[in-house]
Motif scaffolding. Structure first.
Motif, short mmCIF file in Angstrom:
data_model
loop_
_atom_site.label_atom_id
_atom_site.label_comp_id
_atom_site.label_asym_id
_atom_site.label_seq_id
_atom_site.Cartn_x
_atom_site.Cartn_y
_atom_site.Cartn_z
N ARG A 176 0.85 -1.19 0.00
CA ARG A 176 0.00 0.00 0.00
C ARG A 176 0.89 1.24 0.00
O ARG A 176 1.61 1.48 0.97
N CYS A 177 0.84 2.00 -1.06
CA CYS A 177 1.59 3.26 -1.13
C CYS A 177 0.75 4.38 -0.53
O CYS A 177 -0.47 4.40 -0.67
N LYS A 178 1.42 5.32 0.11
CA LYS A 178 0.72 6.42 0.76
C LYS A 178 -0.18 7.17 -0.23
O LYS A 178 -1.31 7.54 0.08
N ALA A 179 0.33 7.37 -1.44
CA ALA A 179 -0.43 8.12 -2.44
C ALA A 179 -1.72 7.39 -2.83
O ALA A 179 -2.68 8.01 -3.28
N ASP A 180 -1.74 6.05 -2.65
CA ASP A 180 -2.92 5.27 -3.04
C ASP A 180 -4.04 5.35 -2.02
O ASP A 180 -5.21 5.19 -2.37
N VAL A 181 -3.70 5.56 -0.77
CA VAL A 181 -4.72 5.42 0.28
C VAL A 181 -4.96 6.68 1.09
O VAL A 181 -6.03 6.84 1.70
N HIS A 188 -6.48 12.34 1.39
CA HIS A 188 -6.82 13.59 2.06
C HIS A 188 -5.59 14.38 2.50
O HIS A 188 -5.72 15.50 2.98
N LEU A 189 -4.39 13.81 2.35
CA LEU A 189 -3.19 14.53 2.81
C LEU A 189 -2.98 15.80 1.99
O LEU A 189 -3.19 15.81 0.77
N PRO A 190 -2.54 16.87 2.63
CA PRO A 190 -2.24 18.10 1.90
C PRO A 190 -1.01 17.91 1.01
O PRO A 190 -0.27 16.93 1.16
N PRO A 191 -0.75 18.83 0.09
CA PRO A 191 0.39 18.67 -0.82
C PRO A 191 1.73 18.81 -0.09
O PRO A 191 1.81 19.41 0.98
N ASP A 204 8.97 12.78 5.56
CA ASP A 204 7.59 12.30 5.75
C ASP A 204 7.23 12.09 7.22
O ASP A 204 6.13 11.63 7.53
N ARG A 205 8.16 12.42 8.14
CA ARG A 205 7.75 12.50 9.56
C ARG A 205 6.67 13.57 9.71
O ARG A 205 5.85 13.48 10.63
N THR A 206 6.66 14.54 8.82
CA THR A 206 5.66 15.60 8.88
C THR A 206 4.47 15.33 7.96
O THR A 206 3.37 15.78 8.23
N HIS A 207 4.71 14.61 6.87
CA HIS A 207 3.68 14.42 5.85
C HIS A 207 3.03 13.05 6.03
O HIS A 207 3.30 12.10 5.31
N ARG A 208 2.14 12.98 7.01
CA ARG A 208 1.50 11.71 7.36
C ARG A 208 0.16 12.01 8.02
O ARG A 208 -0.24 13.17 8.13
N ILE A 209 -0.55 10.97 8.42
CA ILE A 209 -1.87 11.15 9.02
C ILE A 209 -1.79 12.14 10.17
O ILE A 209 -0.93 12.02 11.05
N GLY A 210 -2.65 13.11 10.15
CA GLY A 210 -2.66 14.16 11.17
C GLY A 210 -2.18 15.50 10.65
O GLY A 210 -2.42 16.53 11.28
N GLN A 211 -1.50 15.50 9.50
CA GLN A 211 -1.03 16.75 8.92
C GLN A 211 -2.17 17.40 8.13
O GLN A 211 -2.76 16.78 7.25
N ARG A 212 -2.46 18.66 8.44
CA ARG A 212 -3.55 19.37 7.77
C ARG A 212 -3.08 20.57 6.96
O ARG A 212 -3.88 21.26 6.35
N ARG A 213 -1.76 20.83 6.97
CA ARG A 213 -1.23 21.97 6.23
C ARG A 213 -0.26 21.48 5.15
O ARG A 213 0.32 20.41 5.29
N PRO A 214 -0.08 22.26 4.11
CA PRO A 214 0.95 21.89 3.12
C PRO A 214 2.32 21.80 3.78
O PRO A 214 2.64 22.55 4.70
#
Length: 275
Positions: free
Chosen positions: A67-72, A75-78, A246-256
């Motif tokens: 499962r790649c992050k981009a596939d699932v 809702h993650l911001p850019p 990607d410590r920052t770009h994961r579930i829970g991140q709501r900002r770019p």
């Protein structure tokens, strides 16, 4: 590593089901994946067998759930990447040129057997000087960061700074980083202290900046309170830097998330980036 004591001990456990969970089952060489399957499905991937392109995916397909992050995580911001090209200052340039001349001379004198190992050591030395001249403390990257951090922390933002050289680079820069509310996050921290730093970073005002060892801070933790990441230098495999940011770009991140790589012109960093 199938030859390790840990692998041999785990393989002796009489389990009906065996699972392997990994973000990077194959990072640098096929042997890494062979080691995983020596435990999961012994005999499927003999260690000395050549694997032509396309063969490995077919062999392991029945046993892999990927499962790649981009596939699932739609809702993650850019996440935006930027490379900031910097010029070495006078003292840093002198230190770099002296080190480069010495490196070329050392390689000319080295025998063929030791040349590749010596070359890697010398490349690391040059990359470290691109971060910081150890004699004078001159650093075009730190000068750039000071301007950036003053603005970001002044707005209440939080920041991650990664380097593969925690001792040579991050520790040396800490006197200039501390005024921004910075804590050094490296392999010397105990598990308890790591958890404490992460908790305070996520839920309290201080620390505002984490100066992180790429290896110690690049996996296994969530730091979504930050959405600005700076790479002071790059590991040989770009995937390692991506995993760290990607410590920052994961579930829970709501900002770019904004990722900036700091590289110096006219140096080995520029030639490595071209490769």
């Amino acid at each position: 590593n199938p030859d390790s004591v840990t692998h041999q001990a785990v393989s002796r456990i009489p389990a009906t089901w065996r699972w392997g969970l990994s973000g990077t089952p194959l990072e640098n060489r096929v042997k890494e994946l062979v080691g995983v399957f020596a435990y999961l499905q012994p005999g499927l991937l003999p260690p000395d067998r050549p694997y032509p392109p396309g063969m490995l995916p077919r062999l392991i397909a029945p046993y892999v759930l990927r499962r790649c992050k981009a596939d699932v995580l739609h809702h993650l911001p850019p996440k935006e990447h930027k490379v900031e090209w910097l010029e070495l200052g006078h003292f840093q340039r002198l230190a770099y040129e002296r080190a480069e001349q010495a490196a070329r001379a050392a390689l000319r004198q080295a025998g063929a057997a030791e040349a590749s190992t010596l070359a890697l050591s010398l490349l690391n030395r040059l990359k470290q000087i691109c971060n910081l001249d150890p004699a004078t403390g001159a650093s075009c990257k730190m000068a750039y960061l000071e301007q950036e951090l003053a603005d970001l922390t002044g707005r209440g933002e939080k920041v991650l700074i990664f380097s593969q050289y925690p001792k040579v680079t991050l520790e040396a820069l800490m006197p200039r980083l501390e005024r921004f509310g910075t804590i050094l996050f490296d392999g010397s921290l105990s598990d308890w202290n790591r958890q404490l730093v992460v908790h305070h970073f996520q839920h309290k005002e201080i620390p505002r900046v984490l100066a992180m060892s790429l290896k110690a801070g690049g996996v296994g933790i969530t730091l979504t309170r930050a959405n600005h990441v700076y790479h002071l230098d790059h590991w040989w495999n770009p995937a390692v830097a991506q995993q760290a940011e990607d410590r920052t770009h994961r579930i829970g991140q709501r900002r770019p998330v904004y990722v900036t790589s700091l590289l110096t012109r006219g140096t080995v960093e520029e030639r490595i980036a071209q490769l």
